[in-house]
Write a protein that holds these residues in place. Structure first.
Motif, PDB file in Angstrom:
ATOM      1  N   ASP A  74      32.529 -29.832  -1.332  1.00  0.00           N
ATOM      2  CA  ASP A  74      32.109 -29.365  -0.019  1.00  0.00           C
ATOM      3  C   ASP A  74      30.602 -29.595   0.081  1.00  0.00           C
ATOM      4  N   LYS A  75      30.184 -30.498   0.961  1.00  0.00           N
ATOM      5  CA  LYS A  75      28.776 -30.921   1.005  1.00  0.00           C
ATOM      6  C   LYS A  75      27.868 -29.986   1.796  1.00  0.00           C
ATOM      7  N   GLY A  76      28.389 -28.928   2.340  1.00  0.00           N
ATOM      8  CA  GLY A  76      27.562 -28.047   3.168  1.00  0.00           C
ATOM      9  C   GLY A  76      26.661 -27.153   2.348  1.00  0.00           C
ATOM     10  N   VAL A  77      25.386 -27.010   2.762  1.00  0.00           N
ATOM     11  CA  VAL A  77      24.476 -26.072   2.108  1.00  0.00           C
ATOM     12  C   VAL A  77      24.911 -24.652   2.445  1.00  0.00           C
ATOM     13  N   TYR A  78      24.419 -23.700   1.667  1.00  0.00           N
ATOM     14  CA  TYR A  78      24.794 -22.301   1.889  1.00  0.00           C
ATOM     15  C   TYR A  78      24.282 -21.825   3.246  1.00  0.00           C
ATOM     16  N   LYS A  79      25.131 -21.122   3.967  1.00  0.00           N
ATOM     17  CA  LYS A  79      24.751 -20.522   5.241  1.00  0.00           C
ATOM     18  C   LYS A  79      24.934 -19.012   5.155  1.00  0.00           C
ATOM     19  N   ASP A  80      23.893 -18.295   5.553  1.00  0.00           N
ATOM     20  CA  ASP A  80      23.940 -16.833   5.504  1.00  0.00           C
ATOM     21  C   ASP A  80      25.123 -16.295   6.298  1.00  0.00           C
ATOM     22  N   LYS A  81      25.732 -15.231   5.766  1.00  0.00           N
ATOM     23  CA  LYS A  81      26.809 -14.535   6.464  1.00  0.00           C
ATOM     24  C   LYS A  81      26.186 -13.497   7.403  1.00  0.00           C
ATOM     25  N   ALA A  82      26.484 -13.615   8.680  1.00  0.00           N
ATOM     26  CA  ALA A  82      25.855 -12.751   9.682  1.00  0.00           C
ATOM     27  C   ALA A  82      26.188 -11.279   9.475  1.00  0.00           C
ATOM     28  N   ASN A  83      27.332 -10.990   8.850  1.00  0.00           N
ATOM     29  CA  ASN A  83      27.744  -9.597   8.667  1.00  0.00           C
ATOM     30  C   ASN A  83      27.213  -8.993   7.371  1.00  0.00           C
ATOM     31  N   GLN A  84      26.343  -9.728   6.658  1.00  0.00           N
ATOM     32  CA  GLN A  84      25.774  -9.220   5.410  1.00  0.00           C
ATOM     33  C   GLN A  84      24.256  -9.174   5.520  1.00  0.00           C
ATOM     34  N   ASP A  85      23.627  -8.331   4.689  1.00  0.00           N
ATOM     35  CA  ASP A  85      22.174  -8.194   4.761  1.00  0.00           C
ATOM     36  C   ASP A  85      21.470  -9.268   3.944  1.00  0.00           C
ATOM     37  N   VAL A  86      20.147  -9.213   3.958  1.00  0.00           N
ATOM     38  CA  VAL A  86      19.327 -10.243   3.310  1.00  0.00           C
ATOM     39  C   VAL A  86      19.587 -10.290   1.808  1.00  0.00           C
ATOM     40  N   ALA A  87      19.647  -9.127   1.161  1.00  0.00           N
ATOM     41  CA  ALA A  87      19.840  -9.085  -0.291  1.00  0.00           C
ATOM     42  C   ALA A  87      21.189  -9.678  -0.679  1.00  0.00           C
ATOM     43  N   TRP A  88      22.241  -9.312   0.039  1.00  0.00           N
ATOM     44  CA  TRP A  88      23.572  -9.850  -0.268  1.00  0.00           C
ATOM     45  C   TRP A  88      23.575 -11.365  -0.131  1.00  0.00           C
ATOM     46  N   ASN A  89      23.010 -11.897   0.935  1.00  0.00           N
ATOM     47  CA  ASN A  89      22.988 -13.342   1.146  1.00  0.00           C
ATOM     48  C   ASN A  89      22.150 -14.053   0.091  1.00  0.00           C
ATOM     49  N   LEU A  95      14.112 -14.666 -13.849  1.00  0.00           N
ATOM     50  CA  LEU A  95      14.197 -14.425 -12.412  1.00  0.00           C
ATOM     51  C   LEU A  95      13.452 -13.150 -12.032  1.00  0.00           C
ATOM     52  N   SER A  96      12.998 -13.118 -10.797  1.00  0.00           N
ATOM     53  CA  SER A  96      12.303 -11.921 -10.307  1.00  0.00           C
ATOM     54  C   SER A  96      13.266 -10.743 -10.242  1.00  0.00           C
ATOM     55  N   ASP A  97      12.708  -9.551 -10.288  1.00  0.00           N
ATOM     56  CA  ASP A  97      13.547  -8.352 -10.204  1.00  0.00           C
ATOM     57  C   ASP A  97      14.350  -8.335  -8.910  1.00  0.00           C
ATOM     58  N   SER A  98      13.738  -8.814  -7.826  1.00  0.00           N
ATOM     59  CA  SER A  98      14.447  -8.797  -6.547  1.00  0.00           C
ATOM     60  C   SER A  98      15.610  -9.775  -6.534  1.00  0.00           C
ATOM     61  N   ASP A  99      15.426 -10.940  -7.173  1.00  0.00           N
ATOM     62  CA  ASP A  99      16.523 -11.905  -7.222  1.00  0.00           C
ATOM     63  C   ASP A  99      17.658 -11.410  -8.117  1.00  0.00           C
ATOM     64  N   VAL A 100      17.314 -10.809  -9.236  1.00  0.00           N
ATOM     65  CA  VAL A 100      18.342 -10.256 -10.115  1.00  0.00           C
ATOM     66  C   VAL A 100      19.093  -9.127  -9.414  1.00  0.00           C
ATOM     67  N   ALA A 101      18.360  -8.282  -8.709  1.00  0.00           N
ATOM     68  CA  ALA A 101      19.003  -7.192  -7.968  1.00  0.00           C
ATOM     69  C   ALA A 101      19.922  -7.740  -6.882  1.00  0.00           C
ATOM     70  N   ALA A 102      19.510  -8.843  -6.253  1.00  0.00           N
ATOM     71  CA  ALA A 102      20.342  -9.447  -5.213  1.00  0.00           C
ATOM     72  C   ALA A 102      21.632 -10.004  -5.799  1.00  0.00           C
ATOM     73  N   MET A 103      21.545 -10.648  -6.954  1.00  0.00           N
ATOM     74  CA  MET A 103      22.750 -11.156  -7.608  1.00  0.00           C
ATOM     75  C   MET A 103      23.677 -10.016  -7.987  1.00  0.00           C
ATOM     76  N   ALA A 104      23.103  -8.927  -8.498  1.00  0.00           N
ATOM     77  CA  ALA A 104      23.918  -7.766  -8.855  1.00  0.00           C
ATOM     78  C   ALA A 104      24.584  -7.182  -7.612  1.00  0.00           C
ATOM     79  N   ARG A 105      23.845  -7.149  -6.523  1.00  0.00           N
ATOM     80  CA  ARG A 105      24.396  -6.639  -5.266  1.00  0.00           C
ATOM     81  C   ARG A 105      25.594  -7.471  -4.836  1.00  0.00           C
ATOM     82  N   TYR A 106      25.450  -8.781  -4.885  1.00  0.00           N
ATOM     83  CA  TYR A 106      26.542  -9.662  -4.473  1.00  0.00           C
ATOM     84  C   TYR A 106      27.745  -9.511  -5.397  1.00  0.00           C
ATOM     85  N   LEU A 107      27.519  -9.546  -6.697  1.00  0.00           N
ATOM     86  CA  LEU A 107      28.635  -9.471  -7.648  1.00  0.00           C
ATOM     87  C   LEU A 107      29.401  -8.161  -7.513  1.00  0.00           C
TER      88      LEU A 107
END
Length: 431
Positions: A168-183, A277-289
Motif C-alpha cells: 500500500d503506497k499511501g503515506v500515513y494519514k491522521d485519523k480525525a477521530n483520534q488525538d495528536v498523541a494517538w496519531n 526516542l523522546s519521552d513524548s514519542d515513546v508515550a505516544a507509541m504506548a498510547r497507541y499500543l
C-alpha cells in the motif's frame, strides 16, 4: 575622477553584498545541519543501523545475514559511497527504495526490508532521512553480498507481483477521530518503527497479514528469524492487557519493567532505537499500543498467579522430574523459586506473556542461545541471559521449558525435544 573611483565603488558594493549574504549562508547551513540531525533521529526511530550493520562491521555498510523461508539474504550497504552504497541516489531514488522496495537500477528488494511499513513515512521525514544518509553517515566502500538462494528462488521479478498485491503506497494519514498523541504513536508504530514486521503473523507469501489496526491480525505476534515477536494487543495473557501505558513506555525506554525483559531481536531494537526516542514519542507509541483491543491469545482463562499450581518441589525435585531439576540448578537463582524473578533486572516467568504464548520458539531459542547485552545509556544490564546450548542437551532444554510453561499456573503445553533439536540446528547454521 569619477571613472577612477568606479572600480572601488563596485568592489565595495560587492563586498557589501557578500557581507550581507553571510547571515543567509549561516542560516542555510544551520537549516541543513538541523535537517541532518532530524534525519539521524528518524533513522534511530527506524532502527536502520540494527539491520544494516554486520557484527564487527562498519555502521550502515550492510552484510548482516537474515534468515528467510527461501534462504539467507544479506543486508545492503546504505552509506553514501558512490560505488558500493547509495551515494549516487537522488532523493527520488532514495524515496522509491525506502517506500517501494525498488533500487536505483530498478531491481526489487526483498520484503525483509520493511518497505510496506516505510511506505507510510511522510515526505518531510523522507527528506530528512535522505539528508542524513547523504551527509551524516560516513561512506564505506564495501560490496554487497549476493543472497544465499539458488535459482529459481533468487529471481526478483515475482516481487513486482508481490508488491501489486501487498504494498500500500499511501503515506500515513491522521485519523480525525483520534488525538495528536494517538496519531503520532500510530505513525511511529506502523511506519518508522515497523513493529508489524516482527509482531504481525505472515501469510503464505511472507506478507504481513495486516498493516494497521484495521486488520484483526495486526500485532498479534509472529514468527520471524527463529524468534516469536510477542502479541502487542490488549490480550490479557499473551499481550499488553496487564501493562499500563507507563509500563509500556518504560519497556521501550529501558527494555524492562515489572512484566518482562527484552531479549532476542527486541534487545537490538531497544539498544539501537527506542531508548533514543523522546519521552513524548515513546508515550505516544504506548498510547497507541494500549488502544488496541485484545486479539490472538492462547485460549486460556485470564492468567492469575498461583504459587501452588505446580506440584513439583524445587527444593527436593524427584529424579524423574528432569525439568524441575534443571530449573533448580540453572534458572532458580535468577528467576526465583516462585517464578516471579526480580524485576526489572531479572524477568518473571510466572505469567510472562512470552511463556504463555502458544508458540514456544522464543523460549527455546533464548534458552539455547541466550541474548545479547541490553545496554541502556551505555551501561550494560548486569544479568544477561546466558547461553545453555553447550551445557544442556536437547532433552534437558525441552524438559526445563516444559516445566516453566506448566508451573505457577502458566498452564501451557509441553515442548517437544524435536522442536529443540530443530532450533539448535537452525540457529547454529546462522551463527
Amino acid at each position: 575622477m569619477t571613472n577612477m573611483f568606479t572600480p572601488l565603488k563596485v568592489t565595495l558594493a560587492a563586498a557589501g553584498v557578500a557581507l550581507a549574504m553571510v547571515p543567509l549562508i549561516a542560516r542555510a547551513d544551520a537549516a541543513s545541519d538541523a535537517l541532518v540531525s532530524r534525519g539521524a533521529y528518524l533513522a534511530k526511530a527506524g532502527d536502520c543501523i540494527a539491520c544494516h550493520t554486520a557484527p564487527r562491521g562498519k555502521p550502515m555498510a550492510g552484510g548482516l545475514p537474515m534468515t528467510t523461508p527461501l534462504g539467507a539474504i544479506y543486508t545492503t550497504n546504505i552509506t553514501p559511497d558512490p560505488d558500493t552504497g547509495i551515494g549516487r541516489y537522488s532523493q527520488d531514488d532514495f524515496s522509491r527504495a525506502v517506500r517501494e522496495g525498488v533500487a536505483k537500477d530498478g531491481h526489487n528488494l526483498y520484503p525483509a526490508m520493511p518497505y510496506p511499513s516505510y511506505a507510510k513515512i511522510s515526505d518531510a521525514d523522507m527528506q530528512a532521512l535522505y539528508a542524513y544518509f547523504m551527509h551524516g553517515v560516513s561512506p564505506v566502500r564495501q560490496a554487497n553480498r549476493e543472497p544465499g538462494m539458488k535459482w529459481p528462488l533468487n529471481m526478483r521479478w515475482p516481487l513486482k507481483i508481490w508488491n501489486a498485491f501487498f504494498l500500500d503506497k499511501g503515506v500515513y494519514k491522521d485519523k480525525a477521530n483520534q488525538d495528536v498523541a494517538w496519531n503520532r504513536g500510530a505513525y511511529l508504530t506502523q511506519g518508522l518503527g515497523h513493529c508489524g514486521a516482527c509482531h504481525t503473523p505472515r501469510g503464505i507469501a511472507f506478507q504481513e497479514k495486516a498493516l494497521d489496526e484495521s486488520g484483526g491480525a495486526y500485532l498479534t505476534g509472529g514468527l520471524l528469524d527463529n524468534w516469536f515477536g510477542s502479541n502487542l494487543t490488549g490480550d490479557h495473557n499473551t499481550g499488553l492487557g496487564r501493562w499500563s501505558e507507563q509500563e509500556v513506555a518504560t519497556f521501550l525506554k529501558t527494555g524492562a519493567n515489572a512484566h518482562a525483559t527484552a531479549f532476542g531481536s527486541m534487545t537490538s531494537v531497544v539498544n539501537n532505537s527506542t531508548q533514543a526516542l523522546s519521552d513524548s514519542d515513546v508515550a505516544a507509541m504506548a498510547r497507541y499500543l494500549k488502544s488496541l483491543p485484545a486479539a490472538g491469545g492462547n485460549g486460556n482463562p485470564p492468567y492469575s498467579y498461583d504459587p501452588k499450581a505446580s506440584k513439583v518441589s524445587l527444593t527436593r525435585p524427584a529424579p524423574a522430574e528432569s525439568g524441575a531439576r534443571v530449573y533448580a540448578a540453572f534458572c532458580m537463582h535468577c528467576h526465583g523459586v516462585d517464578g516471579r524473578g526480580f524485576a526489572p533486572m531479572l524477568a518473571p516467568l510466572a505469567g510472562n506473556s512470552n511463556v504463555l504464548e502458544k508458540d514456544s520458539s522464543s523460549l527455546i531459542n533464548v534458552t539455547l542461545n541466550g541474548t545479547e547485552d541490553l545496554v541502556i545509556q551505555g551501561v550494560p544490564a548486569p544479568y544477561p541471559m546466558p547461553r545453555y546450548a553447550p551445557v544442556l542437551n536437547d532433552q534437558q532444554i525441552a524438559d526445563v521449558v516444559t516445566f516453566i510453561r506448566g508451573a505457577w499456573n502458566n498452564n501451557m503445553p509441553a515442548v517437544n525435544v524435536e522442536d529443540v533439536a530443530k532450533m539448535r540446528k537452525s540457529t547454529e547454521a546462522a551463527r
